[in-house]
Design an enzyme around this catalytic site. Structure first.
Site, PDB file in Angstrom:
ATOM      1  N   ASP A   1       8.828   6.460  20.914  1.00 28.33           N
ATOM      2  CA  ASP A   1       7.595   5.697  20.747  1.00 28.33           C
ATOM      3  C   ASP A   1       7.358   5.575  19.245  1.00 28.33           C
ATOM      4  O   ASP A   1       7.846   6.389  18.455  1.00 28.33           O
ATOM      5  CB  ASP A   1       6.444   6.457  21.427  1.00 28.33           C
ATOM      6  CG  ASP A   1       5.087   5.888  21.062  1.00 28.33           C
ATOM      7  OD1 ASP A   1       4.883   4.690  21.285  1.00 28.33           O
ATOM      8  OD2 ASP A   1       4.249   6.659  20.537  1.00 28.33           O
TER       9      ASP A   1
ATOM     10  N   ASP B   1       3.946   4.374  17.342  1.00 31.55           N
ATOM     11  CA  ASP B   1       2.649   4.739  16.774  1.00 31.55           C
ATOM     12  C   ASP B   1       2.317   6.215  16.994  1.00 31.55           C
ATOM     13  O   ASP B   1       2.296   6.696  18.134  1.00 31.55           O
ATOM     14  CB  ASP B   1       1.542   3.883  17.384  1.00 31.55           C
ATOM     15  CG  ASP B   1       1.698   2.412  17.040  1.00 31.55           C
ATOM     16  OD1 ASP B   1       2.493   2.087  16.139  1.00 31.55           O
ATOM     17  OD2 ASP B   1       1.026   1.581  17.691  1.00 31.55           O
TER      18      ASP B   1
ATOM     19  N   ALA C   1       4.635  -0.841  22.140  1.00 30.17           N
ATOM     20  CA  ALA C   1       3.847  -1.997  22.546  1.00 30.17           C
ATOM     21  C   ALA C   1       3.654  -2.967  21.392  1.00 30.17           C
ATOM     22  O   ALA C   1       3.184  -4.080  21.587  1.00 30.17           O
ATOM     23  CB  ALA C   1       2.481  -1.545  23.072  1.00 30.17           C
TER      24      ALA C   1
ATOM     25  N   ASP D   1       3.796  10.513  21.733  1.00 32.32           N
ATOM     26  CA  ASP D   1       2.567  11.270  21.494  1.00 32.32           C
ATOM     27  C   ASP D   1       1.526  11.042  22.583  1.00 32.32           C
ATOM     28  O   ASP D   1       0.529  11.754  22.636  1.00 32.32           O
ATOM     29  CB  ASP D   1       1.937  10.824  20.163  1.00 32.32           C
ATOM     30  CG  ASP D   1       1.341   9.425  20.266  1.00 32.32           C
ATOM     31  OD1 ASP D   1       0.116   9.278  20.100  1.00 32.32           O
ATOM     32  OD2 ASP D   1       2.090   8.467  20.540  1.00 32.32           O
TER      33      ASP D   1
ATOM     34  N   ASN E   1       0.076   7.904  28.005  1.00 33.94           N
ATOM     35  CA  ASN E   1       0.425   6.599  28.551  1.00 33.94           C
ATOM     36  C   ASN E   1       1.934   6.453  28.742  1.00 33.94           C
ATOM     37  O   ASN E   1       2.386   5.636  29.542  1.00 33.94           O
ATOM     38  CB  ASN E   1      -0.066   5.482  27.624  1.00 33.94           C
ATOM     39  CG  ASN E   1      -1.573   5.365  27.615  1.00 33.94           C
ATOM     40  OD1 ASN E   1      -2.204   5.323  28.662  1.00 33.94           O
ATOM     41  ND2 ASN E   1      -2.160   5.337  26.431  1.00 33.94           N
TER      42      ASN E   1
END
Length: 310
Positions: free
Chosen positions: A63, A65, A171, A238, A241
């Site tokens: 991921d 962010d 995303a 982190d 989701n």
């Protein structure tokens, strides 16, 4: 680039649009990965014995962010757009507050979400992909390069040194993600795909934002195309989701985890890494994306409204 500030921490089941978004992200990632050359280097001494060197059927999925980068990539991109006079401070503050409240309240209004999504897509409609890629390169140097977590970077490098491919899964728009992946020497990136025809954005998404279940679908599609064994792969995030993505692989890692992910990881004996300061980690009760990520969403929405008015 598509704005993603309307996304909330709520978990959702995979839908046909999630699958479409995942498959589109996987296809885009495979096309761009051929242009990215992995960097060489030595991982930090603290790097775990995993990954297994020479295991070509394994890969790592990171991921972006607050996992690889401090803060949200879209927020930093918004700063760059603001610097380039794309919108005014008044509009930025208005939409930043709206998105911050929305995330903290955790209330999802489908009509509101659709409106924000359409406004965000209007940013790129009619613009050339090459134009935004060029701006993104400049913004990376200005705001992102110094915000890469050294610890997470070392984990990614360990996989590269073991001869494995390393992908960002985010995303954020695939164009932004691809720039960051190339600058870090990674294999490529899976990101939200905005439709383009002849190199010009149409103002539509392919599927939906690459968030939650859509990320898992993207990883699943890429693994199938690359001949990977997911049980031998690793994933790092982190956010709770991303539990669908983390649950998909045999080696899940919680990096700078939010409260829900930390709890989930401990219950399942997943490995944890926290590279934040003690003070920042203590604030994990508020999702990391609630502040910076929300401002990012507000930034993008502000840009869209400004473009429409003009």
């Amino acid at each position: 680039m598509a704005a993603l500030g309307w996304l909330t921490p709520r978990r959702r089941s995979a839908t046909a649009r999630s699958v479409l978004a995942g498959e589109a992200a996987a296809e885009a990632a495979r096309k761009t990965s051929q242009e990215l050359v992995p960097a060489t280097g030595t991982a930090e001494p603290d790097t775990p014995q995993f990954p297994v060197s020479g295991d070509v059927h394994a890969a790592a999925f990171f991921d972006l962010d607050n996992t690889v980068m401090q803060g949200a990539a879209l927020f930093h991109f918004g700063r760059g757009l603001y610097k380039r006079k794309f919108f005014q401070r008044r509009e930025l503050a208005r939409f930043a507050w709206q998105q911050t409240w929305f995330r903290l309240a955790g209330v999802e209004d489908p009509e509101h979400m659709q409106d924000v999504r359409e406004s965000a897509l209007s940013i790129v409609k009619g613009h050339r992909v090459a134009e935004l890629m060029s701006i993104g390169e400049e913004i990376y140097d200005e705001y992102m390069a110094e915000r890469i977590w050294p610890g997470t970077r070392a984990l990614a490098q360990a996989h590269l040194d073991a001869g494995q491919k390393v992908w960002l899964v985010t995303a954020a728009p695939v164009e932004t993600a691809t720039i960051i992946a190339r600058r870090l020497g990674l294999t490529g990136a899976l990101g939200t795909v905005a439709e383009s025809v002849g190199g010009v954005y149409t103002g539509k998404l392919v599927g939906e934002p690459l968030h939650g279940p859509a990320k898992a679908e993207a990883v699943r599609a890429l693994a199938a195309a690359e001949g990977l064994d997911l049980d031998r792969c690793a994933a790092y995030s982190d956010s709770h989701n991303d539990i669908p993505m983390l649950s998909l692989v045999g080696h899940p890692y919680a990096i700078n985890p939010d409260t829900k992910l930390r709890k989930h990881a401990r219950e399942r004996d997943w490995r944890l890494r926290d590279y934040r300061t003690g003070r920042k980690a203590a604030k994990v009760g508020i999702p990391a994306a609630a502040g910076v990520g929300a401002i990012a969403g507000g930034t993008a929405a502000a840009v869209a409204i400004h473009r429409r008015r003009r």
